[in-house]
Design a protein around this motif. Structure first.
Motif, PDB file in Angstrom:
ATOM      1  N   LEU A  56      46.332  46.415  33.969  1.00  0.00           N
ATOM      2  CA  LEU A  56      45.090  45.700  33.703  1.00  0.00           C
ATOM      3  C   LEU A  56      45.226  44.793  32.477  1.00  0.00           C
ATOM      4  CD1 LEU A  56      42.153  45.034  34.066  1.00  0.00           C
ATOM      5  CD2 LEU A  56      41.540  47.215  33.022  1.00  0.00           C
ATOM      6  N   VAL A  57      45.846  45.299  31.416  1.00  0.00           N
ATOM      7  CA  VAL A  57      46.032  44.482  30.215  1.00  0.00           C
ATOM      8  C   VAL A  57      46.907  43.271  30.525  1.00  0.00           C
ATOM      9  CG1 VAL A  57      47.046  44.440  27.902  1.00  0.00           C
ATOM     10  CG2 VAL A  57      45.648  46.386  28.610  1.00  0.00           C
ATOM     11  N   GLU A  58      47.977  43.463  31.274  1.00  0.00           N
ATOM     12  CA  GLU A  58      48.854  42.342  31.620  1.00  0.00           C
ATOM     13  C   GLU A  58      48.120  41.303  32.451  1.00  0.00           C
ATOM     14  OE1 GLU A  58      52.098  44.238  33.565  1.00  0.00           O
ATOM     15  OE2 GLU A  58      53.074  44.871  31.692  1.00  0.00           O
ATOM     16  N   ALA A  59      47.313  41.774  33.418  1.00  0.00           N
ATOM     17  CA  ALA A  59      46.575  40.839  34.264  1.00  0.00           C
ATOM     18  C   ALA A  59      45.505  40.096  33.471  1.00  0.00           C
ATOM     19  CB  ALA A  59      45.936  41.592  35.431  1.00  0.00           C
ATOM     20  N   ALA A  60      44.815  40.790  32.556  1.00  0.00           N
ATOM     21  CA  ALA A  60      43.787  40.138  31.748  1.00  0.00           C
ATOM     22  C   ALA A  60      44.392  39.093  30.820  1.00  0.00           C
ATOM     23  CB  ALA A  60      43.014  41.186  30.951  1.00  0.00           C
ATOM     24  N   CYS A  61      45.574  39.382  30.283  1.00  0.00           N
ATOM     25  CA  CYS A  61      46.239  38.423  29.391  1.00  0.00           C
ATOM     26  C   CYS A  61      46.669  37.166  30.135  1.00  0.00           C
ATOM     27  CB  CYS A  61      47.457  39.074  28.738  1.00  0.00           C
ATOM     28  SG  CYS A  61      47.063  40.272  27.455  1.00  0.00           S
ATOM     29  N   ALA A  62      46.925  37.296  31.438  1.00  0.00           N
ATOM     30  CA  ALA A  62      47.405  36.143  32.207  1.00  0.00           C
ATOM     31  C   ALA A  62      46.390  35.012  32.217  1.00  0.00           C
ATOM     32  CB  ALA A  62      47.728  36.573  33.642  1.00  0.00           C
ATOM     33  N   GLY A  63      45.098  35.338  32.210  1.00  0.00           N
ATOM     34  CA  GLY A  63      44.082  34.285  32.260  1.00  0.00           C
ATOM     35  C   GLY A  63      43.301  34.127  30.971  1.00  0.00           C
ATOM     36  N   ALA A  64      43.689  34.856  29.911  1.00  0.00           N
ATOM     37  CA  ALA A  64      42.934  34.815  28.662  1.00  0.00           C
ATOM     38  C   ALA A  64      43.451  33.709  27.740  1.00  0.00           C
ATOM     39  CB  ALA A  64      43.016  36.162  27.954  1.00  0.00           C
ATOM     40  N   SER A  80      49.917  48.192  40.869  1.00  0.00           N
ATOM     41  CA  SER A  80      49.359  47.907  39.550  1.00  0.00           C
ATOM     42  C   SER A  80      48.252  46.865  39.688  1.00  0.00           C
ATOM     43  CB  SER A  80      50.454  47.378  38.629  1.00  0.00           C
ATOM     44  OG  SER A  80      50.877  46.101  39.075  1.00  0.00           O
ATOM     45  N   TYR A  81      47.507  46.672  38.609  1.00  0.00           N
ATOM     46  CA  TYR A  81      46.492  45.621  38.601  1.00  0.00           C
ATOM     47  C   TYR A  81      47.146  44.263  38.824  1.00  0.00           C
ATOM     48  CZ  TYR A  81      42.249  48.129  37.297  1.00  0.00           C
ATOM     49  OH  TYR A  81      41.128  48.922  37.321  1.00  0.00           O
ATOM     50  N   ASP A  82      48.341  44.072  38.279  1.00  0.00           N
ATOM     51  CA  ASP A  82      49.029  42.805  38.452  1.00  0.00           C
ATOM     52  C   ASP A  82      49.367  42.570  39.918  1.00  0.00           C
ATOM     53  OD1 ASP A  82      49.769  40.597  36.903  1.00  0.00           O
ATOM     54  OD2 ASP A  82      51.887  41.136  37.029  1.00  0.00           O
ATOM     55  N   GLN A  83      49.824  43.606  40.602  1.00  0.00           N
ATOM     56  CA  GLN A  83      50.140  43.480  42.024  1.00  0.00           C
ATOM     57  C   GLN A  83      48.879  43.160  42.838  1.00  0.00           C
ATOM     58  OE1 GLN A  83      52.050  47.380  42.295  1.00  0.00           O
ATOM     59  NE2 GLN A  83      53.865  46.383  43.105  1.00  0.00           N
ATOM     60  N   LEU A  84      47.783  43.822  42.507  1.00  0.00           N
ATOM     61  CA  LEU A  84      46.553  43.587  43.252  1.00  0.00           C
ATOM     62  C   LEU A  84      46.017  42.179  43.022  1.00  0.00           C
ATOM     63  CD1 LEU A  84      44.875  47.032  42.632  1.00  0.00           C
ATOM     64  CD2 LEU A  84      45.729  46.189  44.809  1.00  0.00           C
ATOM     65  N   THR A  85      46.146  41.693  41.789  1.00  0.00           N
ATOM     66  CA  THR A  85      45.723  40.325  41.516  1.00  0.00           C
ATOM     67  C   THR A  85      46.575  39.332  42.307  1.00  0.00           C
ATOM     68  OG1 THR A  85      45.046  40.987  39.295  1.00  0.00           O
ATOM     69  CG2 THR A  85      45.282  38.645  39.694  1.00  0.00           C
ATOM     70  N   ALA A 140      48.028  39.943  45.143  1.00  0.00           N
ATOM     71  CA  ALA A 140      47.617  40.038  46.541  1.00  0.00           C
ATOM     72  C   ALA A 140      46.323  39.259  46.784  1.00  0.00           C
ATOM     73  CB  ALA A 140      47.438  41.501  46.934  1.00  0.00           C
ATOM     74  N   TYR A 141      45.376  39.379  45.862  1.00  0.00           N
ATOM     75  CA  TYR A 141      44.108  38.661  46.010  1.00  0.00           C
ATOM     76  C   TYR A 141      44.324  37.153  45.949  1.00  0.00           C
ATOM     77  CZ  TYR A 141      39.254  37.298  45.124  1.00  0.00           C
ATOM     78  OH  TYR A 141      38.019  36.723  45.189  1.00  0.00           O
ATOM     79  N   PHE A 142      45.204  36.710  45.042  1.00  0.00           N
ATOM     80  CA  PHE A 142      45.489  35.274  44.937  1.00  0.00           C
ATOM     81  C   PHE A 142      46.151  34.753  46.219  1.00  0.00           C
ATOM     82  CE2 PHE A 142      48.391  31.819  43.447  1.00  0.00           C
ATOM     83  CZ  PHE A 142      47.398  30.891  43.158  1.00  0.00           C
ATOM     84  N   GLU A 143      47.045  35.558  46.786  1.00  0.00           N
ATOM     85  CA  GLU A 143      47.684  35.158  48.042  1.00  0.00           C
ATOM     86  C   GLU A 143      46.647  34.989  49.149  1.00  0.00           C
ATOM     87  OE1 GLU A 143      50.910  36.904  51.295  1.00  0.00           O
ATOM     88  OE2 GLU A 143      50.779  37.784  49.287  1.00  0.00           O
ATOM     89  N   TYR A 144      45.688  35.923  49.200  1.00  0.00           N
ATOM     90  CA  TYR A 144      44.620  35.831  50.201  1.00  0.00           C
ATOM     91  C   TYR A 144      43.800  34.557  50.002  1.00  0.00           C
ATOM     92  CZ  TYR A 144      39.707  36.521  51.459  1.00  0.00           C
ATOM     93  OH  TYR A 144      38.426  36.339  51.897  1.00  0.00           O
ATOM     94  N   LEU A 145      43.455  34.248  48.730  1.00  0.00           N
ATOM     95  CA  LEU A 145      42.676  33.043  48.454  1.00  0.00           C
ATOM     96  C   LEU A 145      43.443  31.785  48.839  1.00  0.00           C
ATOM     97  CD1 LEU A 145      41.198  34.024  44.969  1.00  0.00           C
ATOM     98  CD2 LEU A 145      39.950  33.895  47.131  1.00  0.00           C
ATOM     99  N   MET A 146      44.740  31.757  48.573  1.00  0.00           N
ATOM    100  CA  MET A 146      45.555  30.588  48.929  1.00  0.00           C
ATOM    101  C   MET A 146      45.585  30.392  50.442  1.00  0.00           C
ATOM    102  SD  MET A 146      46.776  28.970  46.247  1.00  0.00           S
ATOM    103  CE  MET A 146      48.371  28.234  46.635  1.00  0.00           C
ATOM    104  N   ARG A 147      45.684  31.474  51.178  1.00  0.00           N
ATOM    105  CA  ARG A 147      45.681  31.362  52.641  1.00  0.00           C
ATOM    106  C   ARG A 147      44.324  30.851  53.136  1.00  0.00           C
ATOM    107  NH1 ARG A 147      49.655  34.414  55.468  1.00  0.00           N
ATOM    108  NH2 ARG A 147      51.061  35.537  54.084  1.00  0.00           N
ATOM    109  N   ARG A 164      51.725  32.131  37.459  1.00  0.00           N
ATOM    110  CA  ARG A 164      52.207  33.502  37.295  1.00  0.00           C
ATOM    111  C   ARG A 164      52.695  34.107  38.609  1.00  0.00           C
ATOM    112  NH1 ARG A 164      51.696  37.467  33.447  1.00  0.00           N
ATOM    113  NH2 ARG A 164      51.669  39.626  34.171  1.00  0.00           N
ATOM    114  N   TYR A 165      51.925  33.861  39.681  1.00  0.00           N
ATOM    115  CA  TYR A 165      52.218  34.541  40.937  1.00  0.00           C
ATOM    116  C   TYR A 165      52.857  33.643  41.985  1.00  0.00           C
ATOM    117  CZ  TYR A 165      48.917  37.724  38.761  1.00  0.00           C
ATOM    118  OH  TYR A 165      48.277  38.545  37.888  1.00  0.00           O
ATOM    119  N   GLY A 166      53.013  32.350  41.697  1.00  0.00           N
ATOM    120  CA  GLY A 166      53.535  31.441  42.700  1.00  0.00           C
ATOM    121  C   GLY A 166      52.500  31.206  43.774  1.00  0.00           C
ATOM    122  N   GLY A 167      52.946  30.795  44.917  1.00  0.00           N
ATOM    123  CA  GLY A 167      51.997  30.607  46.016  1.00  0.00           C
ATOM    124  C   GLY A 167      51.965  29.173  46.479  1.00  0.00           C
ATOM    125  N   GLU A 168      52.322  28.942  47.719  1.00  0.00           N
ATOM    126  CA  GLU A 168      52.279  27.619  48.332  1.00  0.00           C
ATOM    127  C   GLU A 168      51.332  27.647  49.510  1.00  0.00           C
ATOM    128  OE1 GLU A 168      53.626  24.966  47.192  1.00  0.00           O
ATOM    129  OE2 GLU A 168      54.678  25.944  45.546  1.00  0.00           O
TER     130      GLU A 168
END
Length: 502
Positions: free
Chosen positions: A379-387, A439-444, A446-453, A479-483
């Motif tokens: 969670l801390v790593e994921a929160a820092c990614a967008g802070a 982890s929270y990072d993995q779930l974030t 996954a959610y970003f991948e869903y949004l990109m699709r 952070r997560y890539g995604g095309e």
């Protein structure tokens, strides 16, 4: 005699016999003060630097107003006081001195972390009491601080009483060769503590070999642990030491030992009894002497009773059994852990994020933490990614809300079309299968991948759909890539700069 420099020992007893004896026999080394019960002891413990407590068991002569329990239970009032002391002053050493030699009372006192002495032993030889007092003082106070400092040097946070007790128990188990068994939920840091035990055992150049049994394919676990000789099977073109022999002379850590199959349990028991290994396909035993540390998140005693774990192996590995508390039982440690995880992030090292706001920290402390320390780190790593500069309560809440949304969406068609990372599956698999190893990072991710699709890769629509800032969407892509999918709308439309309106 000037007693200002002598350690103060508080005697809790309804009679004066013990305190008079102590003053007469040990007054040269300690200062003693007697009180008649817990209610009188409280102000002394709050206002004085009490080094230790001597506690009677039987308070039959006490004033009923001084008792914690009813008058009819006065004979066991000492145990009630001991429980109270452990709850309110857990780090003050306690010696129960009673006129009756009673094994059951001694066991109850030991379970509550107190020493036990029979009055007949004390009166026969006052040196016994002095020795036990000295031992109690050496195991607390400055020595306790020194022990915790050694663990902190290895990056282990210890502020709360539950983890402090676990670390002190682990430190006491380090001398000798008896195996150590760590019990605790997934994510409580058992692997970190296993390495800490190895590091504190002596020579750091000794080998440390760790393996997570649950992560091994059942078809190769025997080969992984015990090794093989050349030609043992098709494809075995060279000898293999195996994990156990690789730990020879050092420490072997078997995580999730409760997942071992019955036949592997038999072979492991043989290794522990004989200090040698016969590799697969071999006929000669090879030496394998090591300090064994095991860990499991299973109820190992229940597994023994259920017949899935061998009783003889359990007794062989459980000489030092230490329970590691879950994070929700050591919330005082969360701020220090969160700050440590923040300092380890790329955003902190690059000067993008400097700290965590007070409100965000309070929010973190109040979360349920079913995933324990591993979940907090993610969670801390994921929160820092967008802070930016400081992790705010909004940054943290955004991540938590995204995961709640992911759980709600995971039962629909979109979730079925957009599988997440390892350990994340459709809701029908159950929450443990979805989130247990993610982890929270993995779930974030996954959610970003869903949004990109869903948006065809257009980040402005990702931001609108997720109700986040455009800059956060760009950070997620970095952070997560995604095309976007081939032929998606983003191929034919210019993506605006995140800091400018379209």
């Amino acid at each position: 005699m000037d007693t200002t420099d002598q350690p103060l020992v508080l005697v809790i007893d309804d009679r004066e016999d013990l305190s008079r004896f102590c003053e007469r026999s040990l007054g040269h080394a300690y200062a003693f003060r007697r009180v008649g019960g817990a209610r009188a002891a409280a102000p002394v413990l709050r206002g004085e630097d009490v080094a230790a407590v001597l506690l009677d068991r039987d308070f039959s002569h006490a004033d009923p107003a001084d008792l914690l329990g009813p008058k009819e239970d006065a004979r066991d009032e000492g145990l009630a006081i001991l429980r109270w002391l452990r709850r309110e002053w857990p780090r003050v050493p306690v010696l129960m001195v009673t006129g009756y030699r009673d094994l059951q009372v001694a066991l109850q006192a030991a379970d509550l972390g107190a020493d036990f002495l029979a009055w007949e032993d004390v009166s026969a030889d006052p040196a016994v009491l002095e020795a036990r007092l000295r031992r109690a003082l050496e195991c607390s106070g400055e020595q306790e601080g020194a022990v915790l400092a050694r663990f902190r040097e290895l990056g282990i946070v210890a502020e709360s009483p539950p983890i402090t007790r676990a670390l002190l128990a682990l430190h006491r188990a380090i001398p000798g060769r008896a195996p150590i068994l760590l019990l605790g939920e997934t994510g409580t840091g058992k692997d970190t503590l296993a390495y800490a035990a190895h590091a504190l055992m002596g020579d750091p150049l000794r080998p440390y070999v760790g393996v997570n049994v649950a992560s091994l394919n059942p078809g190769i676990i025997e080969n992984e642990l015990f090794g093989h000789v050349k030609g043992a099977y098709t494809g075995a073109d060279r000898d293999s030491l195996g994990t156990i022999r690789s730990a020879h002379g050092g420490t072997l850590f078997l995580n999730e030992v409760g997942d071992l199959s019955a036949d592997i349990q038999v072979k492991l028991l043989t290794v522990l009894e004989r200090n040698e290994v016969v590799p697969i396909g071999g006929v000669r035993a090879e030496p394998a002497e090591f300090r064994l540390v095991t860990a499991t998140s299973r109820e190992l005693h229940a597994a023994v009773e259920g017949g899935t774990f061998r009783r003889d192996l359990y007794h062989r590995i459980a000489w030092h059994t230490i329970a590691i508390p879950p994070l929700r039982e050591r919330r005082e440690d969360i701020p220090a852990l969160a700050q440590a995880f923040l300092r380890a992030t790329p955003q902190h090292r690059q000067g993008v994020v400097f700290g965590i706001a007070r409100e965000a920290m309070e929010y973190l402390v109040g979360l349920p933490w079913e995933g324990n320390i591993r979940e907090l780190r993610g969670l801390v790593e994921a929160a820092c990614a967008g802070a930016r500069h400081v992790v705010t309560v909004g940054d943290v809440r955004e991540i938590v809300r995204r995961h709640e949304s992911l759980l709600a969406e995971s039962g629909g068609a979109a979730a079925a079309q957009a599988p997440g990372p390892a350990g994340v599956g459709p809701r029908g698999c159950g929450e443990e299968e979805i989130f247990g190893h993610a982890s929270y990072d993995q779930l974030t991710a996954a959610y970003f991948e869903y949004l990109m699709r869903r948006t065809g890769g257009r980040l402005s629509e990702v931001a609108d759909l997720a109700d986040i800032a455009k800059t956060t969407a760009y950070e997620w892509r970095k952070r997560y890539g995604g095309e976007p999918p081939s032929g998606g709308r983003a191929e034919n439309r210019r993506e605006p700069h995140p800091d400018r309106d379209e």
